[in-house]
Motif scaffolding. Structure first.
Motif, PDB file in Angstrom:
ATOM      1  N   LEU A   1       0.815  -1.211   0.000  1.00 29.27           N
ATOM      2  CA  LEU A   1       0.000   0.000   0.000  1.00 29.27           C
ATOM      3  C   LEU A   1       0.850   1.263   0.000  1.00 29.27           C
ATOM      4  O   LEU A   1       0.361   2.350   0.305  1.00 29.27           O
ATOM      5  N   ASN A   2       2.111   1.081  -0.293  1.00 27.28           N
ATOM      6  CA  ASN A   2       3.030   2.207  -0.374  1.00 27.28           C
ATOM      7  C   ASN A   2       3.753   2.085  -1.706  1.00 27.28           C
ATOM      8  O   ASN A   2       4.203   0.996  -2.065  1.00 27.28           O
ATOM      9  N   PHE A   3       3.830   3.184  -2.455  1.00 32.69           N
ATOM     10  CA  PHE A   3       4.340   3.075  -3.814  1.00 32.69           C
ATOM     11  C   PHE A   3       5.724   2.433  -3.886  1.00 32.69           C
ATOM     12  O   PHE A   3       5.970   1.563  -4.724  1.00 32.69           O
ATOM     13  N   PHE A   4       6.606   2.864  -3.013  1.00 35.27           N
ATOM     14  CA  PHE A   4       7.988   2.364  -3.052  1.00 35.27           C
ATOM     15  C   PHE A   4       8.009   0.848  -2.874  1.00 35.27           C
ATOM     16  O   PHE A   4       8.602   0.115  -3.665  1.00 35.27           O
ATOM     17  N   HIS A   5       7.318   0.410  -1.843  1.00 33.11           N
ATOM     18  CA  HIS A   5       7.216  -1.010  -1.519  1.00 33.11           C
ATOM     19  C   HIS A   5       6.555  -1.770  -2.679  1.00 33.11           C
ATOM     20  O   HIS A   5       7.011  -2.831  -3.116  1.00 33.11           O
ATOM     21  N   TRP A   6       5.499  -1.171  -3.199  1.00 38.97           N
ATOM     22  CA  TRP A   6       4.734  -1.795  -4.294  1.00 38.97           C
ATOM     23  C   TRP A   6       5.607  -1.931  -5.540  1.00 38.97           C
ATOM     24  O   TRP A   6       5.592  -2.954  -6.213  1.00 38.97           O
ATOM     25  N   PHE A   7       6.364  -0.875  -5.831  1.00 36.98           N
ATOM     26  CA  PHE A   7       7.175  -0.875  -7.054  1.00 36.98           C
ATOM     27  C   PHE A   7       8.275  -1.929  -6.994  1.00 36.98           C
ATOM     28  O   PHE A   7       8.611  -2.536  -8.011  1.00 36.98           O
ATOM     29  N   VAL A   8       8.816  -2.163  -5.814  1.00 38.16           N
ATOM     30  CA  VAL A   8       9.849  -3.205  -5.643  1.00 38.16           C
ATOM     31  C   VAL A   8       9.272  -4.554  -6.072  1.00 38.16           C
ATOM     32  O   VAL A   8       9.889  -5.313  -6.834  1.00 38.16           O
ATOM     33  N   PHE A   9       8.058  -4.851  -5.613  1.00 33.49           N
ATOM     34  CA  PHE A   9       7.439  -6.145  -5.948  1.00 33.49           C
ATOM     35  C   PHE A   9       6.962  -6.188  -7.403  1.00 33.49           C
ATOM     36  O   PHE A   9       6.980  -7.237  -8.033  1.00 33.49           O
TER      37      PHE A   9
END
Lengths: 243, 516
Positions: free
Chosen positions: B130-138
């Motif tokens: 639910l956080n862009f940075f975290h989401w983009f990594v995955f």
């Protein structure tokens, strides 16, 4: 409809299928003609007919259950809706048309049983042109094949071509352009940037080696250079004075 | 009371198992296969537990976990699921064991299985972050194993297909990243829930109006440019026509068991992005270009169906079919952006979004099952997957024909099977919002029926191709394995409420939250 359920069998196989379906012996029963079509056709037709009748009941304005299901609303059974304007005439005229169809079918095929499949059809005897039109299903299939089917297949080939050569071509062109640009960039890098740098380095090395020969730490070489410089300076001054 | 970190465990299990399998390698084939199965089974159980404990009455995010990660730039480890996320998580959890069961890879199996599990972790991360940075990594993590799976175990033209897949999706990712960087620079927000508020309150436009050099371009134009970048990223991933050319070759060249995951779960990442990010954050921009978006969805539906009809390869037909079905989801989503007021058409917008999410799940299940059948056909025929290479198989493999027929009819959208209700709801919702688009999209339904029936006719009907006279029918093991997706197709076809009850709360919240 009359033919399907009450007509004489035109194929021994269909009758045999029916008896086999009911657990009888297909070979023994094959000559008995209870139905026109095989059980595999008539049984689903019966099921469909039952559900069609049931759906027609729940689809009437008296209880429009299916409409309310689609709309997400709640409906109740209300016979009073039949008295709404235009409802009853439409329902009755539909029923009359259906029964007229039954009557025509019964008069043509039901009153006098067809002896075998080779006998000319009753309608064909009376109205051969109409029979042809009806037999060909109003030529809807032919019309459909020549219009919709042909159009769909032409469009599908066109889409495939478009996909491969236009969309795909654009992507490949772009990727070839990128590859070409990267090659030009590599050539510029190798021959212009790196080449210029290499030539400069070579020039510096050459200049450095020349200078290193001059500056080798031997005083006689420095004196020789000073002597040559004096001579050159004297010649320049003398030439300048005369000029 | 401390809540059990379901989602972290769900994502960690395949990651840890993938690493363990990578360490063990190919020395003990049965062990690594058992480990992969165990991992996929454990994640399936966890996903089912999430599903059962999900509060149907709430449309809010649930099972949330929040930890600081890089506080200076607002990056947090923030995961959670709502009706949309839970459906996608369940889909990924169902598809991975199916893919492993279908796989017949013998060369470097350890590496293969570990990449499959990495891909699964990427999918879980993408659908729960639910956080862009975290989401983009995955988001990126799922791309890398997919690339290697295609590159190392694909068909004869795997090199170009995998490169095309990678470059295309990388271009999309870069566009996405640039768009998000712009959003972050102007708003300082990377959390999805907060971004949704930013979109609704018009904060983004205000921030853009106050940016340095604002006099050169209007904030609306800059917002549209940012929207375009993010849209491109999702449009490539879905894919929408004209950003689709990577998909047919990728699906055709990838090992069929990997294609099951690509079409079943990975293709949903783009649509998930539309729903999770684009609709809440850029609803005004979406509305501004809604006609164009609807035409794109229509092109995706109709042109891909027509292209499917012209193919001679089963995998390519199903690949185009996949684009076609995802086009319906896009149609539902874009139609929602069309309505002009918050109060009007609430039911219709809800139906369209319900249909889109349901169709995402249903397509994932059906398309993966169809590719599974193709994998089984390939296994029996020594790798053949041409449409005209078979014929008359109904006589030698009647059960196979019957069960694949169910999956094909599900794909066609036959009432009583899962494919029907999603498409029906999309049309039900789209028609009041954009009647012309709904009407034109029905052309796709007609052509879909033609190419699906063509598969049945060419592969199973007609005279038997004697080459396959000794082909074996479904084994007991295969029948048991296939009974799961087939049972789901019937269950969701008869009782779609089973799925809709989880989706509906979130959809209504989305509809209310969207700013127009």
């Amino acid at each position: 409809l009359v033919y399907v359920f009450f007509g004489q069998s035109r194929t021994a196989q269909s009758a045999g299928d029916w008896h086999a379906f009911r657990g009888g012996n297909a070979n023994q029963e094959s000559l008995k003609p209870p139905h026109e079509s095989s059980a595999i056709m008539t049984f689903p037709l019966v099921v469909l007919a039952v559900f069609s009748i049931a759906l027609s009941v729940i689809g009437t304005p008296v209880w429009p259950w299916f409409n309310s299901f689609l709309n997400g609303s709640v409906t109740t059974f209300d016979a009073g809706r039949l008295s709404e304007k235009g409802v009853l005439p439409v329902m009755l005229s539909s029923i009359v048309i259906v029964f007229l169809g039954y009557l025509v079918g019964w008069r043509l095929y039901g009153m006098r049983a067809t002896e075998n499949a080779d006998v000319t059809d009753a309608l064909e005897q009376r109205q051969p042109k109409m029979f042809q039109i009806l037999r060909n299903g109003f030529y809807v299939d032919q019309l459909y094949r020549e219009t919709v089917v042909r159009l769909v297949f032409v469009c599908s080939r066109l889409c495939d071509w478009f996909d491969r050569w236009v969309w795909g071509g654009a992507v490949w062109s772009m990727s070839y352009l990128v590859v070409a640009m990267s090659r030009v960039n590599r050539m510029l890098d190798t021959f212009v940037v790196n080449g210029g740098f290499d030539r400069t380095c070579k020039g510096l090395i050459l200049g450095g080696s020349v200078l290193s020969r001059l500056q080798n730490g031997l005083s006689q070489n420095y004196l020789r250079a000073i002597g040559v410089a004096f001579v050159v300076l004297a010649l320049v001054l003398l030439w300048g004075h005369h000029g | 009371m401390k809540v059990f970190p379901f989602i972290t465990v769900l994502t960690a299990v395949p990651l840890v198992m993938a690493l363990a399998i990578l360490i063990i390698g190919d020395r003990r084939r049965e062990v690594v296969r058992g480990m992969a199965f165990t991992s996929s089974f454990v994640t399936l159980v966890l996903a089912l537990m999430l599903w059962c404990q999900f509060d149907l009455a709430s449309g809010q995010l649930q099972f949330q976990e929040l930890h600081a990660w890089i506080p200076s730039i607002g990056v947090e480890y923030h995961v959670g699921v709502d009706g949309l996320g839970i459906v996608m998580v369940l889909l990924s959890a169902i598809l991975v064991p199916m893919s492993i069961a279908a796989s017949s890879v013998h060369e470097r199996e350890g590496l293969y299985l570990s990449l499959i599990l990495f891909l699964q972790a990427g999918l879980f991360g993408t659908f729960t972050a639910l956080n862009f940075f975290h989401w983009f990594v995955f988001w990126e993590l799922s791309l890398i194993p997919a690339f290697f799976l295609i590159r190392l175990w694909g068909g004869p033209r795997r090199a170009s297909a995998s490169t095309q897949f990678f470059v295309y999706t990388m271009v999309g990712s870069i566009a996405l990243l640039l768009g998000f960087l712009a959003v972050f620079v102007y708003t300082g927000v990377v959390d999805f829930a907060r971004l949704s508020d930013v979109g609704k309150s018009g904060e983004l436009i205000s921030a853009l109006a106050n940016r340095p050099g604002a006099h050169r371009f209007s904030p609306e134009h800059v917002a549209l440019a940012i929207f375009s970048g993010i849209f491109l990223g999702f449009a490539i991933k879905t894919p929408l026509i004209p950003f689709h050319t990577w998909l047919p070759s990728t699906y055709a060249e990838a090992p069929t068991e990997v294609t099951m995951l690509l079409t079943g779960a990975m293709s949903k990442m783009g649509l998930y992005g539309f729903l999770r990010i684009l609709v809440p954050l850029f609803s005004a921009e979406m509305r501004a270009v809604s006609t164009l978006l609807l035409w794109m969805a229509l092109a995706t539906i109709v042109l891909s169906a027509l292209s499917a009809l012209a193919q001679k390869d089963l995998k390519r037909i199903l690949a185009y079919s996949s684009i076609n079905h995802l086009g319906y989801c896009a149609l539902g989503i874009f139609a929602v952006a069309r309505s002009s007021s918050n109060d009007a058409f609430v039911t219709d917008r809800g139906a369209a979004l319900d249909g889109a999410i349901l169709q995402m799940f249903n397509h994932g299940l059906t398309a993966a099952t169809l590719f599974w059948f193709v994998a089984m056909l390939q296994k029996r025929s020594g790798g053949v997957h041409g449409l005209d290479s078979f014929g008359g198989l109904r006589r030698v493999i009647p059960v196979f024909c019957g069960v694949m027929g169910i999956a094909l009819f599900s794909s066609l959208g036959l009432p009583g099977l899962n494919g029907f209700i999603g498409e029906f709801l999309i049309f039900r919702g789209t028609f009041p919002l954009a009647a012309w688009a709904a009407a034109l999209a029905t052309i796709g339904l007609l052509v879909t029926a033609i190419f699906i029936l063509t598969i049945l006719q060419r592969v199973f009907m007609g005279p038997l191709n004697q080459r396959w006279g000794a082909m074996s029918d479904l084994s007991l093991r295969e029948r048991i394995a296939l009974s799961v997706p087939i049972a789901l197709m019937f269950t969701l076809g008869i009782d779609p409420q089973l799925m809709l009850s989880h989706i509906n709360g979130t959809v209504m919240k989305m509809v209310q939250q969207v700013r127009y």
